[in-house]
Design a protein around this motif. Sequence first.
Motif, PDB file in Angstrom:
ATOM      1  N   ALA A 142       0.764  -1.074  -0.016  1.00 28.77           N
ATOM      2  CA  ALA A 142       0.005   0.103   0.113  1.00 28.77           C
ATOM      3  C   ALA A 142       0.875   1.244   0.019  1.00 28.77           C
ATOM      4  CB  ALA A 142      -0.843  -0.054   1.143  1.00 28.77           C
ATOM      5  N   ASN A 143       2.084   1.167   0.363  1.00 31.16           N
ATOM      6  CA  ASN A 143       2.841   2.346   0.414  1.00 31.16           C
ATOM      7  C   ASN A 143       3.753   2.440  -0.804  1.00 31.16           C
ATOM      8  OD1 ASN A 143       3.139   0.819   3.423  1.00 31.16           O
ATOM      9  ND2 ASN A 143       2.635   2.807   3.319  1.00 31.16           N
ATOM     10  N   PRO A 148       8.557   8.906  -3.794  1.00 27.87           N
ATOM     11  CA  PRO A 148       8.626   9.936  -4.859  1.00 27.87           C
ATOM     12  C   PRO A 148      10.069   9.947  -5.466  1.00 27.87           C
ATOM     13  CG  PRO A 148       9.302  10.928  -2.624  1.00 27.87           C
ATOM     14  CD  PRO A 148       8.652   9.352  -2.281  1.00 27.87           C
ATOM     15  N   CYS A 149      11.060   9.498  -4.844  1.00 26.05           N
ATOM     16  CA  CYS A 149      12.357   9.730  -5.542  1.00 26.05           C
ATOM     17  C   CYS A 149      12.389   8.604  -6.687  1.00 26.05           C
ATOM     18  CB  CYS A 149      13.409   9.256  -4.693  1.00 26.05           C
ATOM     19  SG  CYS A 149      13.433   7.406  -3.501  1.00 26.05           S
ATOM     20  N   ARG A 150      13.480   8.772  -7.600  1.00 20.47           N
ATOM     21  CA  ARG A 150      13.863   8.014  -8.474  1.00 20.47           C
ATOM     22  C   ARG A 150      14.139   6.522  -8.047  1.00 20.47           C
ATOM     23  NH1 ARG A 150      18.241   9.135 -10.968  1.00 20.47           N
ATOM     24  NH2 ARG A 150      17.762   8.547 -13.023  1.00 20.47           N
ATOM     25  N   THR A 151      13.979   5.621  -8.614  1.00 23.97           N
ATOM     26  CA  THR A 151      13.932   4.226  -8.047  1.00 23.97           C
ATOM     27  C   THR A 151      14.349   3.174  -9.418  1.00 23.97           C
ATOM     28  OG1 THR A 151      12.350   4.667  -6.495  1.00 23.97           O
ATOM     29  CG2 THR A 151      13.025   2.136  -7.065  1.00 23.97           C
ATOM     30  N   LEU A 152      15.647   2.571  -9.065  1.00 24.10           N
ATOM     31  CA  LEU A 152      16.009   1.351 -10.071  1.00 24.10           C
ATOM     32  C   LEU A 152      15.733   0.181  -9.358  1.00 24.10           C
ATOM     33  CD1 LEU A 152      17.753   0.763 -12.519  1.00 24.10           C
ATOM     34  CD2 LEU A 152      19.753   1.216 -11.117  1.00 24.10           C
ATOM     35  N   ALA A 164       9.145 -11.303 -10.339  1.00 21.12           N
ATOM     36  CA  ALA A 164       7.724 -10.987 -10.420  1.00 21.12           C
ATOM     37  C   ALA A 164       7.367  -9.810  -9.532  1.00 21.12           C
ATOM     38  CB  ALA A 164       6.618 -12.131 -10.189  1.00 21.12           C
ATOM     39  N   ALA A 165       8.108 -10.127  -8.302  1.00 23.52           N
ATOM     40  CA  ALA A 165       8.048  -8.881  -7.443  1.00 23.52           C
ATOM     41  C   ALA A 165       8.905  -7.719  -8.029  1.00 23.52           C
ATOM     42  CB  ALA A 165       8.831  -9.207  -6.033  1.00 23.52           C
ATOM     43  N   SER A 166       9.988  -7.840  -8.541  1.00 25.40           N
ATOM     44  CA  SER A 166      10.665  -6.728  -9.268  1.00 25.40           C
ATOM     45  C   SER A 166       9.720  -5.848 -10.433  1.00 25.40           C
ATOM     46  CB  SER A 166      11.918  -7.300 -10.018  1.00 25.40           C
ATOM     47  OG  SER A 166      12.824  -7.714  -9.021  1.00 25.40           O
ATOM     48  N   GLU A 171       6.042  -1.220 -11.604  1.00 26.04           N
ATOM     49  CA  GLU A 171       4.841  -0.831 -11.989  1.00 26.04           C
ATOM     50  C   GLU A 171       4.162   0.252 -10.993  1.00 26.04           C
ATOM     51  OE1 GLU A 171       3.565  -4.689 -14.760  1.00 26.04           O
ATOM     52  OE2 GLU A 171       2.961  -4.503 -12.420  1.00 26.04           O
ATOM     53  N   GLN A 172       4.576  -0.158  -9.775  1.00 26.78           N
ATOM     54  CA  GLN A 172       3.794   0.304  -8.725  1.00 26.78           C
ATOM     55  C   GLN A 172       4.443   1.614  -8.162  1.00 26.78           C
ATOM     56  OE1 GLN A 172       0.666  -0.296  -7.363  1.00 26.78           O
ATOM     57  NE2 GLN A 172       0.695  -1.745  -9.030  1.00 26.78           N
ATOM     58  N   ILE A 173       5.753   1.843  -8.293  1.00 27.80           N
ATOM     59  CA  ILE A 173       6.523   3.045  -8.001  1.00 27.80           C
ATOM     60  C   ILE A 173       6.567   4.088  -9.165  1.00 27.80           C
ATOM     61  CG2 ILE A 173       8.859   3.933  -7.340  1.00 27.80           C
ATOM     62  CD1 ILE A 173       9.341   1.273  -5.826  1.00 27.80           C
ATOM     63  N   LYS A 174       6.119   5.202  -9.148  1.00 29.85           N
ATOM     64  CA  LYS A 174       5.970   5.913 -10.131  1.00 29.85           C
ATOM     65  C   LYS A 174       7.123   6.375 -10.839  1.00 29.85           C
ATOM     66  CE  LYS A 174       5.098   9.632  -6.904  1.00 29.85           C
ATOM     67  NZ  LYS A 174       4.205  10.865  -6.423  1.00 29.85           N
ATOM     68  N   ASN A 175       8.233   6.584 -10.368  1.00 32.02           N
ATOM     69  CA  ASN A 175       9.558   6.890 -10.922  1.00 32.02           C
ATOM     70  C   ASN A 175      10.479   5.723 -11.113  1.00 32.02           C
ATOM     71  OD1 ASN A 175       8.766   9.991 -11.518  1.00 32.02           O
ATOM     72  ND2 ASN A 175       8.934  10.102  -9.079  1.00 32.02           N
ATOM     73  N   ALA A 176       9.814   4.622 -11.217  1.00 30.49           N
ATOM     74  CA  ALA A 176      10.901   3.543 -11.370  1.00 30.49           C
ATOM     75  C   ALA A 176      11.207   2.897 -12.743  1.00 30.49           C
ATOM     76  CB  ALA A 176      10.174   2.306 -10.578  1.00 30.49           C
ATOM     77  N   GLU A 177      12.377   2.420 -12.603  1.00 27.35           N
ATOM     78  CA  GLU A 177      13.023   1.673 -14.003  1.00 27.35           C
ATOM     79  C   GLU A 177      13.473   0.249 -13.660  1.00 27.35           C
ATOM     80  OE1 GLU A 177      16.145   3.984 -15.924  1.00 27.35           O
ATOM     81  OE2 GLU A 177      14.878   5.802 -15.840  1.00 27.35           O
ATOM     82  N   LEU A 178      13.152  -0.438 -14.619  1.00 31.73           N
ATOM     83  CA  LEU A 178      13.550  -1.924 -14.149  1.00 31.73           C
ATOM     84  C   LEU A 178      14.828  -2.406 -15.105  1.00 31.73           C
ATOM     85  CD1 LEU A 178      13.060  -4.686 -12.933  1.00 31.73           C
ATOM     86  CD2 LEU A 178      11.251  -5.053 -14.847  1.00 31.73           C
ATOM     87  N   LYS A 179      15.660  -3.029 -14.530  1.00 36.71           N
ATOM     88  CA  LYS A 179      16.751  -3.524 -15.629  1.00 36.71           C
ATOM     89  C   LYS A 179      17.188  -4.846 -14.903  1.00 36.71           C
ATOM     90  CE  LYS A 179      21.436  -2.706 -16.961  1.00 36.71           C
ATOM     91  NZ  LYS A 179      21.070  -2.838 -18.552  1.00 36.71           N
ATOM     92  N   LEU A 180      17.170  -5.989 -15.765  1.00 33.27           N
ATOM     93  CA  LEU A 180      17.807  -7.397 -15.610  1.00 33.27           C
ATOM     94  C   LEU A 180      19.175  -7.284 -15.604  1.00 33.27           C
ATOM     95  CD1 LEU A 180      15.049  -9.523 -16.991  1.00 33.27           C
ATOM     96  CD2 LEU A 180      15.070  -8.739 -14.653  1.00 33.27           C
ATOM     97  N   ILE A 181      19.873  -7.984 -14.796  1.00 37.02           N
ATOM     98  CA  ILE A 181      21.457  -7.991 -14.723  1.00 37.02           C
ATOM     99  C   ILE A 181      21.662  -9.351 -15.390  1.00 37.02           C
ATOM    100  CG2 ILE A 181      23.800  -7.874 -13.450  1.00 37.02           C
ATOM    101  CD1 ILE A 181      22.197  -5.222 -13.608  1.00 37.02           C
TER     102      ILE A 181
END
Length: 206
Positions: A142-143, A148-152, A164-166, A171-181
């Motif tokens: 829910a949080n 608000p911060c940029r999230t990687l 799946a959690a990543s 999707e849920q954090i508005k300023n987030a990017e996803l990268k697979l290593i």
Amino acid sequence: MKCILLHGLGQTPSDWKNTEKYLDDRADVSCPALFEWLHKTEFSYSSLYQGLEKYCEQFEEPFILGGLSLGGILALQYAIEHSNKVSSLVLMGTQFSMPKKILRFQNIIFRILPDKAFRKMGIGKKEVISLCNSMMDLNFTANLKDIPCRTLVLCGEKDRSNQAASIKLKEQIKNAELKLIPQAGHEINRDNPVQLAEAISTFCYG
């Protein structure tokens, strides 16, 4: 800029050494020993988180906060509750709602292992099991929208348990990017520190 990296369960600060070596030259890196915060206190997640809060009081300016697995959960909660202190957030192999079945199975395995298998972390088997039990009901779903911060969000391409959690974090954090290593499982700081450092440097200092 200050960059704080929090290790996972079963790790120590030394597991960040190779990653730190390849980070941007502007990174002022700190890798605290998480379990030192639990000396003379109960071995629980809440005590560990309070240790993180106390540790971060020394930094007046906002900092980059990153964590792997257990360290990522701590970093996630800190970013939710102290958003003014975190300039960028890096979550690696991180769950936001604890998978109870996995934790219970993990504790079964821990009970079988000898106590000496845990000593390199600076704590014993009993303390590790107590810590894991205290995390069963953690749920930050829910949080996530309040960060608000940029999230990687990072995950090893072989880390099927946390992908799946990543994706949901992204999707849920508005300023987030996803990268697979690539060429990495759950412990991406051990498996591919070069590309991990490159991903963090590009996102946080690029």
